[in-house]
Design a protein around this motif. Structure first.
Motif, PDB file in Angstrom:
ATOM      1  N   ALA A 115       0.889  -1.361  -0.032  1.00  0.00           N
ATOM      2  CA  ALA A 115      -0.005   0.001   0.049  1.00  0.00           C
ATOM      3  C   ALA A 115       0.843   1.176   0.081  1.00  0.00           C
ATOM      4  CB  ALA A 115      -0.920  -0.113   1.326  1.00  0.00           C
ATOM      5  N   TYR A 116       0.588   2.267  -0.628  1.00  0.00           N
ATOM      6  CA  TYR A 116       0.769   3.482  -0.904  1.00  0.00           C
ATOM      7  C   TYR A 116      -0.046   4.758  -0.395  1.00  0.00           C
ATOM      8  CZ  TYR A 116       2.801   7.717  -2.770  1.00  0.00           C
ATOM      9  OH  TYR A 116       3.224   9.301  -2.932  1.00  0.00           O
ATOM     10  N   TYR A 117       0.333   5.548   0.525  1.00  0.00           N
ATOM     11  CA  TYR A 117      -0.468   6.261   1.106  1.00  0.00           C
ATOM     12  C   TYR A 117      -0.285   7.864   0.452  1.00  0.00           C
ATOM     13  CZ  TYR A 117      -1.644   2.600   4.252  1.00  0.00           C
ATOM     14  OH  TYR A 117      -2.031   1.409   4.604  1.00  0.00           O
ATOM     15  N   ILE A 118      -1.518   8.396  -0.064  1.00  0.00           N
ATOM     16  CA  ILE A 118      -1.573   9.597  -0.682  1.00  0.00           C
ATOM     17  C   ILE A 118      -2.106  10.584   0.310  1.00  0.00           C
ATOM     18  CG2 ILE A 118      -2.867  11.235  -2.307  1.00  0.00           C
ATOM     19  CD1 ILE A 118      -2.589   8.515  -4.089  1.00  0.00           C
ATOM     20  N   LYS A 119      -3.297  10.344   1.392  1.00  0.00           N
ATOM     21  CA  LYS A 119      -3.741  11.062   2.253  1.00  0.00           C
ATOM     22  C   LYS A 119      -4.109  10.173   3.408  1.00  0.00           C
ATOM     23  CE  LYS A 119      -7.100  14.619   3.033  1.00  0.00           C
ATOM     24  NZ  LYS A 119      -8.486  15.192   2.199  1.00  0.00           N
ATOM     25  N   ALA A 120      -3.316  10.370   4.564  1.00  0.00           N
ATOM     26  CA  ALA A 120      -3.493   9.581   5.804  1.00  0.00           C
ATOM     27  C   ALA A 120      -2.874  10.121   7.126  1.00  0.00           C
ATOM     28  CB  ALA A 120      -3.016   7.897   5.392  1.00  0.00           C
ATOM     29  N   SER A 121      -3.458   9.959   8.026  1.00  0.00           N
ATOM     30  CA  SER A 121      -2.740  10.605   9.271  1.00  0.00           C
ATOM     31  C   SER A 121      -2.822   9.404  10.525  1.00  0.00           C
ATOM     32  CB  SER A 121      -3.200  11.797   9.650  1.00  0.00           C
ATOM     33  OG  SER A 121      -4.636  11.683   9.651  1.00  0.00           O
ATOM     34  N   GLU A 122      -3.356   8.338  10.493  1.00  0.00           N
ATOM     35  CA  GLU A 122      -3.353   7.612  11.527  1.00  0.00           C
ATOM     36  C   GLU A 122      -2.726   6.137  11.348  1.00  0.00           C
ATOM     37  OE1 GLU A 122      -7.832   7.437  10.592  1.00  0.00           O
ATOM     38  OE2 GLU A 122      -8.129   7.655  12.738  1.00  0.00           O
ATOM     39  N   MET A 123      -2.604   5.377  12.374  1.00  0.00           N
ATOM     40  CA  MET A 123      -1.752   4.020  12.554  1.00  0.00           C
ATOM     41  C   MET A 123      -2.807   3.161  12.112  1.00  0.00           C
ATOM     42  SD  MET A 123       0.806   2.643  15.139  1.00  0.00           S
ATOM     43  CE  MET A 123       2.111   3.799  14.662  1.00  0.00           C
ATOM     44  N   THR A 124      -3.438   2.867  11.072  1.00  0.00           N
ATOM     45  CA  THR A 124      -4.500   2.056  10.587  1.00  0.00           C
ATOM     46  C   THR A 124      -4.266   0.984  10.126  1.00  0.00           C
ATOM     47  OG1 THR A 124      -5.048   3.340   8.585  1.00  0.00           O
ATOM     48  CG2 THR A 124      -6.029   4.282  10.778  1.00  0.00           C
ATOM     49  N   LEU A 125      -3.138   0.482   9.283  1.00  0.00           N
ATOM     50  CA  LEU A 125      -2.702  -0.702   8.657  1.00  0.00           C
ATOM     51  C   LEU A 125      -2.281  -1.680   9.774  1.00  0.00           C
ATOM     52  CD1 LEU A 125      -2.332  -2.213   5.978  1.00  0.00           C
ATOM     53  CD2 LEU A 125       0.101  -1.274   6.114  1.00  0.00           C
ATOM     54  N   GLY A 126      -3.245  -2.661   9.664  1.00  0.00           N
ATOM     55  CA  GLY A 126      -2.740  -4.115  10.970  1.00  0.00           C
ATOM     56  C   GLY A 126      -2.565  -5.027  10.244  1.00  0.00           C
ATOM     57  N   PHE A 127      -1.625  -5.829  10.813  1.00  0.00           N
ATOM     58  CA  PHE A 127      -1.229  -7.248  10.210  1.00  0.00           C
ATOM     59  C   PHE A 127      -1.609  -8.115  11.592  1.00  0.00           C
ATOM     60  CE2 PHE A 127       1.349  -4.397   8.041  1.00  0.00           C
ATOM     61  CZ  PHE A 127       1.319  -4.687   6.869  1.00  0.00           C
ATOM     62  N   GLU A 128      -2.244  -9.368  11.140  1.00  0.00           N
ATOM     63  CA  GLU A 128      -2.340 -10.465  12.080  1.00  0.00           C
ATOM     64  C   GLU A 128      -1.162 -11.310  12.239  1.00  0.00           C
ATOM     65  OE1 GLU A 128      -6.008 -12.451  11.259  1.00  0.00           O
ATOM     66  OE2 GLU A 128      -7.270 -11.045  11.546  1.00  0.00           O
ATOM     67  N   ASN A 129      -1.010 -11.940  13.148  1.00  0.00           N
ATOM     68  CA  ASN A 129       0.431 -12.765  13.661  1.00  0.00           C
ATOM     69  C   ASN A 129      -0.147 -13.812  12.609  1.00  0.00           C
ATOM     70  OD1 ASN A 129       2.517 -14.488  14.353  1.00  0.00           O
ATOM     71  ND2 ASN A 129       2.280 -13.827  16.522  1.00  0.00           N
ATOM     72  N   PRO A 130       1.080 -14.528  11.663  1.00  0.00           N
ATOM     73  CA  PRO A 130       0.780 -15.491  10.794  1.00  0.00           C
ATOM     74  C   PRO A 130       1.011 -16.782  11.660  1.00  0.00           C
ATOM     75  CG  PRO A 130       2.960 -14.551  10.487  1.00  0.00           C
ATOM     76  CD  PRO A 130       2.430 -13.665  11.490  1.00  0.00           C
ATOM     77  N   ASP A 183     -11.512  12.058   3.962  1.00  0.00           N
ATOM     78  CA  ASP A 183     -11.189  10.710   3.477  1.00  0.00           C
ATOM     79  C   ASP A 183      -9.899  10.363   3.736  1.00  0.00           C
ATOM     80  OD1 ASP A 183     -13.946  10.802   2.520  1.00  0.00           O
ATOM     81  OD2 ASP A 183     -13.474  11.662   0.652  1.00  0.00           O
ATOM     82  N   ARG A 184      -9.513   9.038   3.561  1.00  0.00           N
ATOM     83  CA  ARG A 184      -8.243   8.564   3.678  1.00  0.00           C
ATOM     84  C   ARG A 184      -8.154   7.815   2.124  1.00  0.00           C
ATOM     85  NH1 ARG A 184      -8.865   3.884   6.636  1.00  0.00           N
ATOM     86  NH2 ARG A 184      -8.476   4.894   8.797  1.00  0.00           N
ATOM     87  N   ILE A 185      -6.910   8.294   1.733  1.00  0.00           N
ATOM     88  CA  ILE A 185      -6.808   7.960   0.178  1.00  0.00           C
ATOM     89  C   ILE A 185      -5.383   7.196   0.131  1.00  0.00           C
ATOM     90  CG2 ILE A 185      -6.526   8.556  -2.157  1.00  0.00           C
ATOM     91  CD1 ILE A 185      -7.756  11.248  -1.469  1.00  0.00           C
ATOM     92  N   SER A 186      -5.484   5.864  -0.572  1.00  0.00           N
ATOM     93  CA  SER A 186      -4.263   4.882  -0.796  1.00  0.00           C
ATOM     94  C   SER A 186      -4.296   4.337  -1.995  1.00  0.00           C
ATOM     95  CB  SER A 186      -4.175   4.135   0.465  1.00  0.00           C
ATOM     96  OG  SER A 186      -5.413   3.276   0.458  1.00  0.00           O
ATOM     97  N   ILE A 187      -3.085   3.655  -2.399  1.00  0.00           N
ATOM     98  CA  ILE A 187      -3.299   2.977  -3.507  1.00  0.00           C
ATOM     99  C   ILE A 187      -2.565   1.502  -3.088  1.00  0.00           C
ATOM    100  CG2 ILE A 187      -2.099   2.368  -5.630  1.00  0.00           C
ATOM    101  CD1 ILE A 187      -2.257   5.563  -6.282  1.00  0.00           C
ATOM    102  N   SER A 188      -3.406   0.679  -3.386  1.00  0.00           N
ATOM    103  CA  SER A 188      -2.785  -0.638  -2.816  1.00  0.00           C
ATOM    104  C   SER A 188      -2.177  -1.323  -4.179  1.00  0.00           C
ATOM    105  CB  SER A 188      -4.014  -1.655  -2.381  1.00  0.00           C
ATOM    106  OG  SER A 188      -4.549  -1.044  -1.273  1.00  0.00           O
ATOM    107  N   PHE A 189      -1.582  -2.445  -4.195  1.00  0.00           N
ATOM    108  CA  PHE A 189      -0.989  -3.123  -5.358  1.00  0.00           C
ATOM    109  C   PHE A 189      -0.566  -4.416  -5.109  1.00  0.00           C
ATOM    110  CE2 PHE A 189       2.203  -0.760  -2.985  1.00  0.00           C
ATOM    111  CZ  PHE A 189       3.400  -1.644  -2.574  1.00  0.00           C
ATOM    112  N   ASP A 190      -0.475  -5.255  -6.062  1.00  0.00           N
ATOM    113  CA  ASP A 190       0.102  -6.797  -5.991  1.00  0.00           C
ATOM    114  C   ASP A 190       1.121  -6.566  -6.809  1.00  0.00           C
ATOM    115  OD1 ASP A 190      -1.628  -7.859  -4.222  1.00  0.00           O
ATOM    116  OD2 ASP A 190      -3.244  -8.380  -5.645  1.00  0.00           O
ATOM    117  N   VAL A 191       2.194  -7.351  -6.577  1.00  0.00           N
ATOM    118  CA  VAL A 191       3.394  -7.492  -7.549  1.00  0.00           C
ATOM    119  C   VAL A 191       3.179  -9.110  -7.463  1.00  0.00           C
ATOM    120  CG1 VAL A 191       5.956  -7.461  -7.598  1.00  0.00           C
ATOM    121  CG2 VAL A 191       4.851  -5.741  -6.408  1.00  0.00           C
ATOM    122  N   THR A 192       3.449  -9.414  -9.129  1.00  0.00           N
ATOM    123  CA  THR A 192       3.138 -10.879  -9.483  1.00  0.00           C
ATOM    124  C   THR A 192       4.103 -11.310 -10.497  1.00  0.00           C
ATOM    125  OG1 THR A 192       1.630 -10.193 -11.156  1.00  0.00           O
ATOM    126  CG2 THR A 192       0.447 -10.399  -9.219  1.00  0.00           C
TER     127      THR A 192
END
Length: 201
Positions: A115-130, A183-192
């Motif tokens: 993910a790339y963040y264009i407009k954001a200001s919080e700690m909102t990206l979370g990950f679960e313990n694999p 609004d929170r604006i981001s760009i998500s992506f997949d590298v394949t």
């Protein structure tokens, strides 16, 4: 001696793109296309396309930046140099209005996600313990240790404008509700890796 086995590494970097000029293009796409229905709850998600299909030239530059950092990440993880020329990428726009969020999900079928963040200001990206056994094995003993990247059930990354994160496609991630009034604006992506790239090797 303590060795780290089966470590999950999340890559982060700060870019230097003019994010303010990218915002109007994000809203233009939102206004002219129907939202995809994936993990997004209450927010807009555009279709997956390659960077070259965006009209704004900064999206092309962003695509180049993502691939550069994806290759750096791949090398750090120990992947061979011969892999790098075969990597491809698609990306999509996310606009999370106030209270919008994304459910936990993975991106199986890709190689890396990010993910790339264009407009954001919080700690909102979370990950679960694999390691799914961790919460069950240590749940009743939590009072004896501090949460860390090893023991926690979830970890969060700071989401600020111009920051990029890249992580394994199988790592479960989610986005907390937007608690701001903007609004929170981001760009998500997949590298394949294209199918049949290494057939016969």
């Amino acid at each position: 001696m303590i060795e780290s086995l089966f470590a999950t590494q999340v890559y982060g970097a700060d870019l230097n793109l003019d994010v303010k000029t990218m915002i109007p293009e994000c809203y233009r796409i939102q206004q002219t296309t129907e939202s995809e229905k994936q993990s997004n709850q209450g927010g807009f998600q555009s279709k997956h396309i390659t960077p070259q299909k965006y009209k704004h030239p900064l999206f092309h530059q962003l695509g180049d930046e993502i691939m550069k950092h994806a290759c750096t990440y791949a090398k750090a993880l120990g992947f061979k140099e011969e892999l790098m020329p075969h990597l491809e990428m698609q990306m999509w726009i996310n606009i999370n209005k106030p209270q919008a969020f994304n459910n936990p999900h993975v991106h199986l079928g890709s190689f890396f996600s990010g993910a790339y963040y264009i407009k954001a200001s919080e700690m909102t990206l979370g990950f679960e313990n694999p390691n799914k056994l961790t919460p069950y094995a240590w749940h009743y003993h939590k009072k004896y240790f501090h949460d860390s990247a090893t023991t926690a059930e979830t970890c969060f990354c700071e989401t600020i404008a111009n920051r990029i994160y890249i992580f394994p496609c199988w790592l479960t991630h989610f986005v907390l509700p937007n608690r701001t009034k903007e609004d929170r604006i981001s760009i998500s992506f997949d590298v394949t890796i294209p199918e049949n790239t290494f057939v016969g090797h």
